[in-house]
Design a protein around this motif. Structure first.
Motif, short mmCIF file in Angstrom:
data_model
loop_
_atom_site.label_atom_id
_atom_site.label_comp_id
_atom_site.label_asym_id
_atom_site.label_seq_id
_atom_site.Cartn_x
_atom_site.Cartn_y
_atom_site.Cartn_z
N ALA A 86 2.83 8.11 -2.98
CA ALA A 86 1.73 8.68 -2.20
C ALA A 86 0.40 8.57 -2.91
N TYR A 88 -0.76 5.96 -4.19
CA TYR A 88 -1.33 4.64 -3.92
C TYR A 88 -1.78 4.61 -2.46
N SER A 89 -3.05 4.81 -2.23
CA SER A 89 -3.58 4.81 -0.87
C SER A 89 -5.10 4.73 -0.92
N THR A 90 -5.71 4.31 0.17
CA THR A 90 -7.17 4.29 0.22
C THR A 90 -7.72 5.72 0.22
N TRP A 223 -0.75 -1.28 -5.94
CA TRP A 223 -2.01 -1.47 -5.22
C TRP A 223 -1.97 -2.71 -4.34
N VAL A 226 -0.91 -1.65 -0.98
CA VAL A 226 -2.01 -1.03 -0.23
C VAL A 226 -2.95 -2.09 0.33
#
Length: 327
Positions: A86, A88-90, A223, A226
């Motif tokens: 979680a 790893y997200s914008t 990443w 993502v």
């Protein structure tokens, strides 16, 4: 192992001070400050597999009269890696930028934000964050994209004649968890082909290779997932600050078509600058051009130069005249 020496401007300068910034989920981020404390502030956000060291050529050119804040994206450099998927997200990238801005740009003042690659995506992702919006005078989005990255990639040569084959090959390449190993002449040449222009001197390719190879493979793959699913097109439209876009014409990782889409979607675009023959690593390949554009944004939107808005006030759309250039 490669023994090529680095250009003098690619050697990271000693920061005036360092600090740790805690993000919303508790992740600790490394940040550093260069330049005079009373100078106009610029916040630098680096890209995928890089670190604060990537900004060294730009820092060398601006630190005499700018207060530069550079930070390591989570999992990169000296910042802690996410403890679970979680992280790893914008949204996490936006949390991190917001935390850095709150810690380094005092309330009531503003800064110019400059993001390269994933750093540009970070700025777009944070467009609706209150602290970022209120404390941003202008932004530079360099060598970046907002969506459909895998479809635009041109990293793998002869990647198949069909979009499906090309997409599969690029997805497999970016999501690989294989270790990169030491920097060698061969690995450096491969990286140069993928992310730098053909005329890039070997010493600058060496500088980028050392930084990229230092990124942990788990972080690199996390990443990459993502980036493969990135969709920030709506966020581009919410970026209230004037923003300029910069891209190299030989960029295979985020090709010019992605920069053109961002330029067209920005509410207050300052124009699109194309750097002939330059690849994805524009701050290292052409640091003069990147530093000059940051300086221009500071002059126009942050200091007492022509068209500047007073600190603490918003820049009206009429103040952000479109600008198109080829450098």
């Amino acid at each position: 192992m490669s023994r090529t020496s680095l250009p003098e401007d690619c050697v990271p300068p000693a920061p005036r001070r360092e600090l740790r910034v805690r993000s919303a989920d508790g992740t600790w981020l490394h940040a550093e400050v260069h330049g005079p404390e009373d100078a106009p502030t610029v916040v630098l956000a680096h890209g995928w597999t890089c670190s604060t060291a990537f900004w060294a050529p730009v820092v060398h050119r601006l630190a005499a009269d700018h207060r530069l804040v550079a930070y390591d994206q989570r999992g990169h450099g000296r910042s802690a890696a996410p403890e679970n998927p979680a992280g790893y997200s914008t949204a996490a990238l936006a949390d991190d930028l917001e935390a850095v801005v709150e810690a380094t740009v005092p309330h009531g003042t503003r800064a110019v934000l400059a993001g390269h690659s994933m750093g540009g995506m970070t700025i777009m992702a944070a467009a609706d964050r209150t602290a970022v919006r209120d404390r941003t005078a202008a932004a530079l989005l360099a060598s970046t994209g907002s969506a459909a990255l895998l479809e635009a990639l041109r990293v793998v040569p002869f990647a198949g004649r069909t979009p499906r084959v090309r997409l599969a090959l690029h997805r497999a390449l970016l999501s690989s968890t294989l270790p990169l190993g030491p920097v060698t002449p061969v690995s450096r040449a491969v990286l140069k082909y993928a992310v730098m222009g053909p005329a890039t001197p070997v010493e600058r390719a060496e500088a980028c290779a050392r930084i990229v190879h230092a990124c942990p493979r788990r972080v690199r793959a996390g990443w990459a997932q993502v980036l493969g699913e990135l969709d920030l097109h709506a966020e581009v439209g919410r970026l209230a600050a004037p923003a300029s876009v910069l891209v190299g014409t030989a960029d295979r990782l985020t090709p010019p078509v992605l920069a053109e889409r961002i330029h067209e979607a920005l509410p207050h675009s300052e124009g699109l600058t194309r750097l002939p023959g330059i690849g994805h690593m524009s701050p290292v390949e052409r640091p003069d051009s990147v530093a000059d554009e940051i300086r221009r944004l500071v002059t126009v939107h942050l200091t007492a130069g022509p068209g500047a808005a007073p600190a603490g006030t918003a820049v009206a759309a009429a103040d952000a005249e479109p600008r198109s250039a080829t450098a």
